[in-house]
Structure formats: C-alpha cells, structure tokens
Write a protein that holds these residues in place. Sequence first.
Motif, short mmCIF file in Angstrom:
data_model
loop_
_atom_site.label_atom_id
_atom_site.label_comp_id
_atom_site.label_asym_id
_atom_site.label_seq_id
_atom_site.Cartn_x
_atom_site.Cartn_y
_atom_site.Cartn_z
N ARG A 147 0.81 -1.21 0.00
CA ARG A 147 0.00 0.00 0.00
C ARG A 147 0.84 1.27 0.00
O ARG A 147 0.30 2.37 -0.10
N ARG A 148 2.16 1.12 0.15
CA ARG A 148 3.02 2.30 0.18
C ARG A 148 4.33 1.98 -0.53
O ARG A 148 4.88 0.89 -0.42
N THR A 149 4.84 2.97 -1.27
CA THR A 149 6.12 2.85 -1.98
C THR A 149 7.07 3.94 -1.52
O THR A 149 6.69 5.12 -1.47
N THR A 150 8.27 3.54 -1.16
CA THR A 150 9.32 4.50 -0.82
C THR A 150 10.46 4.34 -1.81
O THR A 150 10.47 3.40 -2.61
N GLN A 151 11.41 5.26 -1.75
CA GLN A 151 12.53 5.15 -2.68
C GLN A 151 13.82 5.62 -2.04
O GLN A 151 13.81 6.39 -1.06
N ALA A 152 14.94 5.14 -2.59
CA ALA A 152 16.26 5.53 -2.10
C ALA A 152 16.53 6.99 -2.45
O ALA A 152 15.95 7.55 -3.38
N MET A 153 17.43 7.61 -1.69
CA MET A 153 17.82 8.98 -1.97
C MET A 153 18.66 9.05 -3.25
O MET A 153 18.61 10.03 -3.99
N MET A 154 19.41 7.98 -3.47
CA MET A 154 20.33 7.94 -4.61
C MET A 154 20.73 6.50 -4.83
O MET A 154 20.85 5.73 -3.87
N THR A 155 20.94 6.11 -6.07
CA THR A 155 21.32 4.72 -6.39
C THR A 155 22.37 4.70 -7.48
O THR A 155 22.27 5.47 -8.45
N TRP A 156 23.37 3.84 -7.32
CA TRP A 156 24.29 3.56 -8.42
C TRP A 156 24.55 2.07 -8.52
O TRP A 156 24.47 1.33 -7.54
N ASN A 157 24.81 1.61 -9.74
CA ASN A 157 25.02 0.18 -10.03
C ASN A 157 26.44 -0.07 -10.50
O ASN A 157 27.06 0.78 -11.15
N ILE A 158 26.94 -1.26 -10.18
CA ILE A 158 28.23 -1.74 -10.66
C ILE A 158 28.01 -3.13 -11.23
O ILE A 158 27.40 -3.98 -10.59
N THR A 159 28.51 -3.39 -12.43
CA THR A 159 28.36 -4.69 -13.08
C THR A 159 29.71 -5.37 -13.20
O THR A 159 30.68 -4.77 -13.69
N CYS A 160 29.78 -6.63 -12.77
CA CYS A 160 31.01 -7.42 -12.83
C CYS A 160 30.78 -8.66 -13.68
O CYS A 160 29.79 -9.37 -13.48
N THR A 161 31.67 -8.92 -14.61
CA THR A 161 31.56 -10.08 -15.49
C THR A 161 32.75 -11.01 -15.26
O THR A 161 33.82 -10.60 -14.82
#
Length: 456
Positions: free
Chosen positions: A207-221
């Motif tokens: 019933r409620r959605t919150t969100q992060a202040m900031m997000t970054w992703n790192i991809t490793c192969t």
Amino acid sequence: MESFFSRSTSIVSKLSFLVLCIVFLISSSSFTSTEAYDALDPEGNITMKWDVMSWTPDGYVAVVTMFNFQKYRHIQSPGWTLGWKWAKKEVIWSMVGAQTTEQGDCSKYKGNIPHCCKKDPTVVDLLPGTPYNQQIANCCKGGVMNSWVQDPATAASSFQISVGAAGTTNKTVRVPRNFTLMGPGPGYTCGPAKIVRPTKFVTTDTRRTTQAMMTWNITCTYSQFLAQRTPTCCVSLSSFYNETIVGCPTCACGCQNNKTESGACLDPDTPHLASVVSPPTKKGTVLPPLVQCTRHMCPIRVHWHVKQNYKEYWRVKITITNFNYRLNYTQWNLVAQHPNLDNITQIFSFNYKSLTPYAGLNDTAMLWGVKFYNDFLSEAGPLGNVQSEILFRKDQSTFTFEKGWAFPRRIYFNGDNCVMPPPDSYPFLPNGGFRPQFSFFAAVLLPVLIFFFFSA
C-alpha cells in the motif's frame, strides 16, 4: 641458361605456394574457435546495487546488494571479497551484515572510532551464526552465493554501510571507483559505478512505496581465462558398443612435476596422507588444488557413458569424480550441450533445468545435486564422486550412434569449460567409425590449386 634458372625459380615458388595452401587448409579444418564471452550465458553477470537510504550529519547510510544473475556460475566458500577506492576522504563509521578486513589508520579520530579508515577498503561477508543485531536480510552466509537458476532465493548478498566525511546531498556525494570482486579467487572484472534512477521499495502490504535517496550500479563479469589460465576439469567417454574407454587428454589441466606449487600431486598410497593434505592455514585462505596424481592432472573429471539402447529410448550414465584433496564442492553444478537434451524423458538423482541461451535453441541442460543427498561432492577419496543416469527419447530423424553423435558437444563444471577429448578418438561403431576428413571447402579448393599449378 638464364631462362632455365628463371623457369626453375618460378616452379619452386609455385610449389611452395601450393604447399602453404595445403597446410592452411588442413590446419583450418582442425583448429577450433575461441569465445570472447560465455555463449551459454551471454547476459550473465553479478550486479551490485548501492542504495543511499538516508543522510547523516557527515555522510549517508547505504544498503549494498549483490545479485548473482549468472545462470550456472556460483560463488563458493570461502566466499566473495569486495573492494573499491573512495573518491574523497570517506570513512566507514559502521557496518551491518559485513565487515572490512582491516581498520586502517584512524589515529586522527578521538571518541568514536570509525570501523575503517582505509582509502581502499576490502569487505567480506559475515559468517553464519552472527548475532541477529549484526544482521540484515541476505547477509551472513560466509560470502556464498548460488547461481540464479540453481537457487534464486540464495543468489543475493547484502550489507549496510554508514559512510562519513562524504557528501550529504545528491550533488555532493561522489561514487567510489575501481571496484574489484573476488569470488573467491580472481576472474571478475567490474565496470565503473553508474548513477541510475533511485530504487523503489514496496511495503509488505503493497500500500506504500518508498525510494532511495540515490542509487548507483556496478556490473562485474567473469572470465575463465582471468580466473585460471589452466583448465579445472576434463571429460572422458565410453559406450556399450565399443570396448574403448577414451580418457581425459594427457596433461589436460597441467603436467606432473616435482615442485610444490602448480603441478604438484599426491599418490593416494602416500603414508600419512591426511597430514600432507591439510597443512595448518589461516581460516578462509584459498589453497591451490592438491590433486591425485593422474595422467590428466585435473581436479574434476566428468565421465559420459552411453549405457543402453532401446527401441524408442537410450540411456546415459554421468559420473563426476573429485581428484582434489583440498576442496569439497558444495552446491556443484554441471552444464552439458547435446542435441538430444530437448528430449529428456527421465533423470535419476540429479536436478535438471533446460537452458535456452538463444530463442529456438534447446540443446543445453543444467544438472545439480539433490539437497541433503548428493549436492555435496566430497574431496578426493572413496566418497569423492556423484553419479546419475539420463533417459532420452529418440528423435528418429536425427538419432545415430555414428561419428560420436551420442557424446556431448561441451561440458561445464561449476561454470568452467572442461577439456574434451579430440573428436577422432571417440568410441565408434564396429562397422564404421569416425575418421577425420577434409572440409568441403578444402575438397573444392584443392583441385583448383592443383589445376592452377600445372596449367601455369
């Protein structure tokens, strides 16, 4: 006389050219191509998501989550090790669900001492049994992450980090650099951190959605070449219709020598074997393989035996043997390629999942042990093997025992490509075996070259 020498030189040049062309044709029909990526899991990777959940007076609190999106490659004990380099003069005030391996120089701080003051911290997961007040969801598994297909519920790992001496807004925070991931040894290459849309979180009642202040992703192969230049497994073959047992290629994973480093092996009849196999070592250290002395010198051998032939079905027995005295393989898996894997009727004592790396192609299967039964492959010794049988339904339009069709095209163990025997050594039917032949390209071009030579 001069004309004679000129003509002789021309003939020798053309003859040399013809010989070189023939050598090229023969070699081109025997060489195999190498792959720059994993063709069976082209989109497989480990993605790290760094979510800034709240701001603090001098920094932020973030939750870091690693997702293993690889279909069949997992991270086994002693687990992952994550590192990076801070962009400014950040410190780690505290951590939940993980810890750094070193604190570093925190002498300038008085009162509250940070958890880590290193410019390039190294983080490891906490072990099972950690007190609940030091845990968060998906933590504390000793750094072990299963593959996405094998067990998606345990294919993630998380920890919480409180960062100080950092920015306190989206415009002043700087993302870390130079990420490294060991899993547990080398093999992974990580790209730069990329700022993405903030992650959204839905409450359990939806019933409620919150969100992060900031997000970054790192991809490793992953690259098997970076992980280990020498192979780690090999394949042997046999069949009911031929007495020949095709063993693993000689020196498939290295050759025996008298050194104590690579190439070291032990005879199973060595006195006081246990004391030699398990020297005192720091907990969590990755020891190099110590294998049983064999012709192939591989830690793992996969044996594919064509066992029986019925009117509408045929049966294969697969045996995996561990020759490594220093490692038990937990949550192991095997990936096989064969054109009849789309007609599996029954499999005994293994789990099975069809892999379809490309649409319309269903010739790849992933096999792994049944939990609490044979998902644990013990170290070298009497108990160091697991086995199962597969029953295939015949496709009459393609089925044959000729020319090695009944044997796999490729085998992976724990994500590493195993060394196969050469095709011309496969067990063949008594009335007509596989023999090496020129390719069609060579058969057409060779007469043209001969005609060119004699007509000139």
